[in-house]
Write an enzyme that holds these catalytic residues in place. Sequence first.
Site, mmCIF file in Angstrom:
data_model
loop_
_atom_site.group_PDB
_atom_site.id
_atom_site.type_symbol
_atom_site.label_atom_id
_atom_site.label_comp_id
_atom_site.label_asym_id
_atom_site.label_seq_id
_atom_site.Cartn_x
_atom_site.Cartn_y
_atom_site.Cartn_z
ATOM 1 N N TYR A 126 24.988 34.451 42.480
ATOM 2 C CA TYR A 126 24.015 34.010 41.485
ATOM 3 C C TYR A 126 22.667 33.655 42.115
ATOM 4 O O TYR A 126 21.773 33.183 41.430
ATOM 5 C CB TYR A 126 24.550 32.810 40.702
ATOM 6 C CG TYR A 126 25.701 33.152 39.785
ATOM 7 C CD1 TYR A 126 26.724 33.987 40.211
ATOM 8 C CD2 TYR A 126 25.766 32.648 38.506
ATOM 9 C CE1 TYR A 126 27.786 34.298 39.383
ATOM 10 C CE2 TYR A 126 26.825 32.959 37.669
ATOM 11 C CZ TYR A 126 27.827 33.783 38.125
ATOM 12 O OH TYR A 126 28.882 34.086 37.299
ATOM 13 N N LYS A 175 38.106 33.427 48.583
ATOM 14 C CA LYS A 175 38.686 34.747 48.840
ATOM 15 C C LYS A 175 38.402 35.091 50.306
ATOM 16 O O LYS A 175 37.925 36.187 50.643
ATOM 17 C CB LYS A 175 38.056 35.776 47.873
ATOM 18 C CG LYS A 175 38.717 37.125 47.872
ATOM 19 C CD LYS A 175 40.046 37.160 47.160
ATOM 20 C CE LYS A 175 40.673 38.537 47.260
ATOM 21 N NZ LYS A 175 42.064 38.572 46.756
ATOM 22 N N ASP A 208 42.711 34.713 43.286
ATOM 23 C CA ASP A 208 43.616 35.441 42.374
ATOM 24 C C ASP A 208 44.911 34.663 42.161
ATOM 25 O O ASP A 208 45.414 34.550 41.038
ATOM 26 C CB ASP A 208 43.883 36.880 42.857
ATOM 27 C CG ASP A 208 43.887 37.028 44.365
ATOM 28 O OD1 ASP A 208 43.501 36.067 45.051
ATOM 29 O OD2 ASP A 208 44.292 38.091 44.865
ATOM 30 N N ASP A 232 32.452 29.848 37.808
ATOM 31 C CA ASP A 232 32.047 30.265 36.464
ATOM 32 C C ASP A 232 33.270 30.796 35.711
ATOM 33 O O ASP A 232 33.556 30.402 34.570
ATOM 34 C CB ASP A 232 30.980 31.365 36.612
ATOM 35 C CG ASP A 232 30.250 31.635 35.319
ATOM 36 O OD1 ASP A 232 30.531 30.951 34.322
ATOM 37 O OD2 ASP A 232 29.394 32.540 35.297
#
Length: 338
Positions: A126, A175, A208, A232
């Site tokens: 972002y 991640k 995940d 988000d």
Amino acid sequence: MSAVRKGTLIAGDGIGPEVVAATVRVIEATGVAIKWETQMAGAMAIAIEGTPLPQKTLDSIRKTGLALKGPTTTPIGGGHASINVALRKTLDLYANVRPIKTLPGVKSRYDHVDLVIVRENTEDLYAGVEHYIDPRRTAAESIAIITKFGSERCIVYAFEYARKHGRKKITLVHKANILKMSNGLFLDTGKEVAKRYPDIEFNDMIVDATAMKLVISPERFDMIVTMNLFGDILSDLTAGLVGGLGVAPAANIGDGGCAMFEAVHGTANDIAGRGIANPTGLMLSAAMLLDHVEQREPAERLRKGIWAALANAETRTGDLGGKTNTAGYTDAVIRLMR
Ligand code: NAD
């Protein structure tokens, strides 16, 4: 009545003025005195001031350090940029805090969800660094920027929040198995910061796996701290676990003493001006505002009023299957918080 402090009030667009007016009433009813400077942002500001985010609105928030904001219109695909993104960036509101709690009277699949997500608000994908690679625009690249500075201040905020609010465990979501450098930096920073807070349990989880575990057993999470994009997505996912975005509160916190509180929902143009909007999201944001200015007891009283009004169909708004409107619900919250 406690000492008067100043705040900036932004009514916003659509149902914004209705939910903001209702929320100002309940804050007043807690006995906490806030002298509001009313400022504009959004479509109304374009119509009157010629810009969606007037300089005097920013100056007012910088001066008061505290803003309560209704939703503002963001055009999709063109037009002006998101007011919220502009406010977060300009005022450096780096931590987005979203408590997610099962509410009485709000239909959802789970009964005992009570968690808080702290999302880094200024970096990652972002940061807005993206471009087309070739003139024919057949390939594009967006760059995720993660810094130690940006990671550390957000993670420290999460640990401090945990201490202040009696939270026991923080899960850092990442991640880093694939994005070894950017996400690895966020994770390593989290592990370093965690050593300074031995009283708070700390673990980390791949994003995940987190998504799956949140859906299977959300009640096992206490706090999550994560980067901008994952935050988000996960904060909307968790709002869905307790009945959707309509009743979700949020705070945007910065170091410069600035904090902005707003509901998660948008301008709801389909029901604007009809006096039926549900102000719960903004009222719960106002309770966070009261916590932020160290008015913990009035904040708890306000939450109790909201929970009690939600628990009864007679005093809930129509969107939650209730029988009353914005004014009736607001009256009930005030009556029940005493
Ligand atoms: P929305 O949240 O405005 O509305 C989605 C649906 O939920 C509508 O049917 C609406 O009536 C209902 N709803 C939302 N809030 C409600 C409330 N408090 N009480 C009762 N019903 C409610 O989402 P949208 O339609 O996708 O967005 C409309 C506009 O709001 C867009 O311009 C969007 O960019 C903007 N928006 C602003 C913010 C913000 O300023 N923080 C956040 C999200 C969306």
